[in-house]
Design an enzyme around this catalytic site. Sequence first.
Site, PDB file in Angstrom:
ATOM      1  N   ASN A   9      32.807 -31.568  14.902  1.00 33.55           N
ATOM      2  CA  ASN A   9      31.409 -31.606  15.274  1.00 33.55           C
ATOM      3  C   ASN A   9      30.748 -31.828  13.974  1.00 33.55           C
ATOM      4  O   ASN A   9      30.409 -31.130  13.205  1.00 33.55           O
ATOM      5  CB  ASN A   9      30.795 -30.231  15.942  1.00 33.55           C
ATOM      6  CG  ASN A   9      29.397 -29.989  16.004  1.00 33.55           C
ATOM      7  OD1 ASN A   9      28.914 -31.280  15.990  1.00 33.55           O
ATOM      8  ND2 ASN A   9      28.780 -28.851  16.320  1.00 33.55           N
ATOM      9  N   LYS A  11      27.486 -32.714  13.796  1.00 36.62           N
ATOM     10  CA  LYS A  11      26.086 -32.509  13.900  1.00 36.62           C
ATOM     11  C   LYS A  11      25.287 -33.546  13.650  1.00 36.62           C
ATOM     12  O   LYS A  11      25.882 -34.700  13.844  1.00 36.62           O
ATOM     13  CB  LYS A  11      26.008 -31.126  13.078  1.00 36.62           C
ATOM     14  CG  LYS A  11      27.060 -29.894  13.164  1.00 36.62           C
ATOM     15  CD  LYS A  11      26.624 -28.618  12.640  1.00 36.62           C
ATOM     16  CE  LYS A  11      27.568 -27.878  12.666  1.00 36.62           C
ATOM     17  NZ  LYS A  11      27.239 -26.360  12.607  1.00 36.62           N
ATOM     18  N   HIS A  96      25.904 -25.767  22.467  1.00 37.27           N
ATOM     19  CA  HIS A  96      26.273 -25.161  21.074  1.00 37.27           C
ATOM     20  C   HIS A  96      24.892 -24.482  20.867  1.00 37.27           C
ATOM     21  O   HIS A  96      23.576 -24.588  20.909  1.00 37.27           O
ATOM     22  CB  HIS A  96      26.272 -26.406  20.227  1.00 37.27           C
ATOM     23  CG  HIS A  96      26.594 -26.214  18.828  1.00 37.27           C
ATOM     24  ND1 HIS A  96      25.917 -25.588  17.966  1.00 37.27           N
ATOM     25  CD2 HIS A  96      27.803 -26.125  18.293  1.00 37.27           C
ATOM     26  CE1 HIS A  96      26.532 -25.232  16.791  1.00 37.27           C
ATOM     27  NE2 HIS A  96      27.633 -25.747  17.205  1.00 37.27           N
ATOM     28  N   GLU A  98      23.126 -24.138  18.179  1.00 37.71           N
ATOM     29  CA  GLU A  98      22.045 -24.739  17.592  1.00 37.71           C
ATOM     30  C   GLU A  98      21.176 -25.627  18.490  1.00 37.71           C
ATOM     31  O   GLU A  98      19.992 -25.577  18.290  1.00 37.71           O
ATOM     32  CB  GLU A  98      22.604 -25.746  16.492  1.00 37.71           C
ATOM     33  CG  GLU A  98      23.301 -25.068  15.454  1.00 37.71           C
ATOM     34  CD  GLU A  98      24.202 -25.761  14.305  1.00 37.71           C
ATOM     35  OE1 GLU A  98      24.308 -27.095  14.769  1.00 37.71           O
ATOM     36  OE2 GLU A  98      24.808 -25.175  13.554  1.00 37.71           O
ATOM     37  N   GLU A 166      32.105 -19.600  19.795  1.00 37.27           N
ATOM     38  CA  GLU A 166      31.575 -19.501  18.258  1.00 37.27           C
ATOM     39  C   GLU A 166      30.506 -18.520  18.340  1.00 37.27           C
ATOM     40  O   GLU A 166      29.570 -18.480  18.621  1.00 37.27           O
ATOM     41  CB  GLU A 166      30.620 -21.050  18.185  1.00 37.27           C
ATOM     42  CG  GLU A 166      31.786 -22.227  18.550  1.00 37.27           C
ATOM     43  CD  GLU A 166      31.131 -23.378  17.999  1.00 37.27           C
ATOM     44  OE1 GLU A 166      32.079 -23.895  16.973  1.00 37.27           O
ATOM     45  OE2 GLU A 166      29.964 -23.907  18.170  1.00 37.27           O
ATOM     46  N   GLY A 172      29.043 -22.021   9.938  1.00 37.89           N
ATOM     47  CA  GLY A 172      28.261 -22.599   8.885  1.00 37.89           C
ATOM     48  C   GLY A 172      28.133 -21.524   7.648  1.00 37.89           C
ATOM     49  O   GLY A 172      27.496 -21.726   6.564  1.00 37.89           O
ATOM     50  N   SER A 212      33.414 -21.431  10.946  1.00 35.92           N
ATOM     51  CA  SER A 212      33.678 -21.581   9.534  1.00 35.92           C
ATOM     52  C   SER A 212      35.347 -21.584   9.566  1.00 35.92           C
ATOM     53  O   SER A 212      35.891 -20.988   8.791  1.00 35.92           O
ATOM     54  CB  SER A 212      33.439 -20.141   8.767  1.00 35.92           C
ATOM     55  OG  SER A 212      32.082 -20.287   8.616  1.00 35.92           O
ATOM     56  N   GLY A 233      33.049 -27.418  12.310  1.00 34.97           N
ATOM     57  CA  GLY A 233      31.828 -28.314  12.141  1.00 34.97           C
ATOM     58  C   GLY A 233      31.769 -28.813  10.531  1.00 34.97           C
ATOM     59  O   GLY A 233      32.646 -29.716  10.441  1.00 34.97           O
TER      60      GLY A 233
HETATM   61  C1  PEP Z   1      30.077 -25.593  14.806  1.00 36.62           C
HETATM   62  O1  PEP Z   1      28.921 -26.130  14.313  1.00 36.62           O
HETATM   63  O2  PEP Z   1      30.556 -25.867  15.761  1.00 36.62           O
HETATM   64  C2  PEP Z   1      30.944 -25.227  13.632  1.00 36.62           C
HETATM   65  C3  PEP Z   1      31.920 -24.173  14.198  1.00 36.62           C
HETATM   66  O3  PEP Z   1      30.405 -25.181  12.536  1.00 36.62           O
HETATM   67  P1  PEP Z   1      31.244 -24.606  11.071  1.00 36.62           P
HETATM   68  O4  PEP Z   1      32.806 -24.895  11.202  1.00 36.62           O
HETATM   69  O5  PEP Z   1      30.820 -25.376   9.904  1.00 36.62           O
HETATM   70  O6  PEP Z   1      30.989 -23.088  11.171  1.00 36.62           O
END
Ligand code: PEP
Length: 249
Positions: A9, A11, A96, A98, A166, A172, A212, A233
């Site tokens: 992803n 983003k 998601h 976000e 998630e 993040g 992460s 991400g």
């Molecule tokens: C995401 O945005 O779906 C995500 C898992 O981000 P990250 O891996 O950076 O935590």
Amino acid sequence: MRKPLIAGNWKMNGLRADLNEIVAMGKATSPALRSRTELLLCVPATLLFTSAAVVIGSGIRVGAQDCHAKASGAHTGDISAPMLFDAGASAVIVGHSERRTDHAEKDADVLAKADAAIAAGLTAIICVGETKAQRESGKALDVVRKQLRGSVPKGGLAADIVIAYEPVWAIGTGLTPTNADIAEMHADIRRTLKSILAKGEADKCRLLYGGSVKPSNAAEILALEDVDGALVGGASLKATDFMAIAGAV
Ligand code: PEP
């Protein structure tokens, strides 16, 4: 029976100059990797058409990060699922955290988007996950069950739907739940899906962990029962990290 899926992803990151990372990912795939793992990169809509061309022949598919619930109409600035399909997407992330936060998307909105995605021929990657406060107050399982019941199409098929668990607090941040917590949540998600998806589909549906994931923790997370891949991400922006995660399956 469930082929692992490693989905990136990007983003709101990525310019045309960054397509070289996707080219590098494509070059790093091998027949052995492709036979055991599916790879998907959800890029910004502006890069979709070009990315789709760049990955031809590599086994990597491209996807999008959101879609409108309607197929067309007076919705300035929005992008519909048929448009994403037309630009080369084979999947789209919906719900998601976000978007749930930044755009106040509710479960019903996510459900409508998932329906629209599937109707357009896209795989709907439906995201769920609890906040830190919800986990600390012992409500994580209940919160995710409610999100699933509200966001996942009733009678849906595993071929059309992927669930991404998630935890909001893990996205993040560099933080991850314990392996036991991930395994407990994924088992609970599969049980909950049995009463939502069509008969027999819950066992076939892929459940991704996201939050992460990086090369150093991918192998242990991906080895957990009921974890059928990852939504990645930050670590999907660089070919070396993303391919190391794919190689950890
Ligand atoms: C995401 O945005 O779906 C995500 C898992 O981000 P990250 O891996 O950076 O935590």
